[in-house]
Design an enzyme around this catalytic site. Structure first.
Site, PDB file in Angstrom:
ATOM      1  N   PRO A  80       0.857  -1.133  -0.063  1.00 46.52           N
ATOM      2  CG  PRO A  80      -0.437  -1.346   1.948  1.00 46.52           C
ATOM      3  CD  PRO A  80       0.701  -1.888   1.070  1.00 46.52           C
ATOM      4  CD  GLU A  81       3.586   2.750  -3.935  1.00 46.75           C
ATOM      5  OE1 GLU A  81       3.672   3.957  -4.410  1.00 46.75           O
ATOM      6  OE2 GLU A  81       3.682   1.698  -4.748  1.00 46.75           O
TER       7      GLU A  81
END
Length: 274
Positions: free
Chosen positions: A2-3
């Site tokens: 996840p960014e």
DNA sequence: AAAGCACCCTGTACGC
DNA sequence: TGCGTACAGGGTGCTT
């Protein structure tokens, strides 16, 4: 992985679904997922707290509780926050479970156990070292130009540095550099004015579009939102994970290299080293 | 300031 | 089929 866009997606879903609910109990199944305070105190202190707001800072999910407490969640590689009604899916990977007063649960699910939860009084003690938010109005082209000045390292590691800019990870760094037609090994302070302008716009554009698509879920199915749904941005990736495919802009073959121990995807036609 | 590396973890992909 | 090994990666902390 996840960014920023994936974390933003989760934060929005949590904001819509759990603000106003209260945490009645926390079960810590993997104590090392708790960074602070100790797991026992964490479970004690989070119990009884009402969720008053949810936001995001960089790749951190910020869950504001009543009585001055804040829950900070970093998902690292494989972390998920899932809101469930009843049993958590893949219960064997649920490291922490929060029971809510309406019968639902928030499950912190993390296959590789890299994610961390902090329960703090002063979130700035954790978040204060982060660089600017790339989508905030204050992140202007002038500001970006100023930040790059005097940075003699290579551009990709710099973009991955959360103290420089908050929220970029491997996927969106590669995509932004491709969009800006900049090779990841270029020296940051050697970029031309036009290149800086392109990179600034590329970072903001790719992040904003990925948020609109609810984030990137690769073939491994890693990322899902708080409701368990995958993101839709993967088909829009030009280079990340596309080694051997054709560049959408120039039809050259996408190459994979290693930069700062990270898989790095470049188009040899568009991103010249010079 | 920058670069390199070990560490934390486990599922997956590979060679034999 | 089954074992062993390499690899992936975000962030921290250490050394060079």
């Amino acid at each position: 992985m996840p960014e920023l866009p994936e974390v933003e997606t989760i934060a929005r879903e949590l904001r819509r679904s759990v603000v106003g609910a209260a945490i009645t109990h926390a079960h810590v199944h993997w104590p090392r997922s708790i960074a602070a305070p100790n797991p026992w105190a964490f479970a004690r202190d989070v119990s009884g707290r009402q969720i008053t707001a949810v936001s995001r800072r960089g790749k951190w999910i910020v869950v504001v509780l009543d009585e001055g407490k804040t829950l900070l969640v970093h998902l690292r590689m494989t972390g998920r926050l899932l809101v469930t009604n009843g049993a958590c899916p893949d219960a064997g990977y649920v490291r922490v479970r929060f029971l809510l007063d309406d019968g639902r649960s928030i499950c912190f699910h993390d296959v590789r156990k890299f994610g961390r939860l902090h329960l703090v009084d002063e979130p700035e003690a954790v978040l204060g070292a982060l660089g600017p938010e790339p989508l905030a109005s204050g992140f202007t082209l002038d500001e970006f130009r100023r930040l790059l000045r005097g940075r003699r390292g290579r551009i990709k590691p710099l973009l991955l540095n959360q103290r420089f800019v908050a929220g970029l990870g491997n996927i969106y760094t590669d995509e932004a550099l491709w969009r800006a037609r900049i090779h990841p090994l270029r020296k940051a302070n050697h970029l031309s004015r036009n290149e800086i302008t392109r990179l600034w716009a590329a970072i903001r554009d790719v992040l904003a579009r990925a948020i609109e698509s609810g984030g990137t879920t690769l073939d491994d199915g890693g990322f899902v939102g708080a409701g368990g749904d995958p993101g839709e941005f993967a088909p829009h990736l030009a280079v990340y994970g596309r080694e051997g495919d054709r560049c959408p802009a120039c039809d050259a073959e996408i190459e994979r290299m290693v930069v700062c121990q990270r898989g790095t995807h470049v188009c040899p036609g568009c991103q010249e080293m010079r």
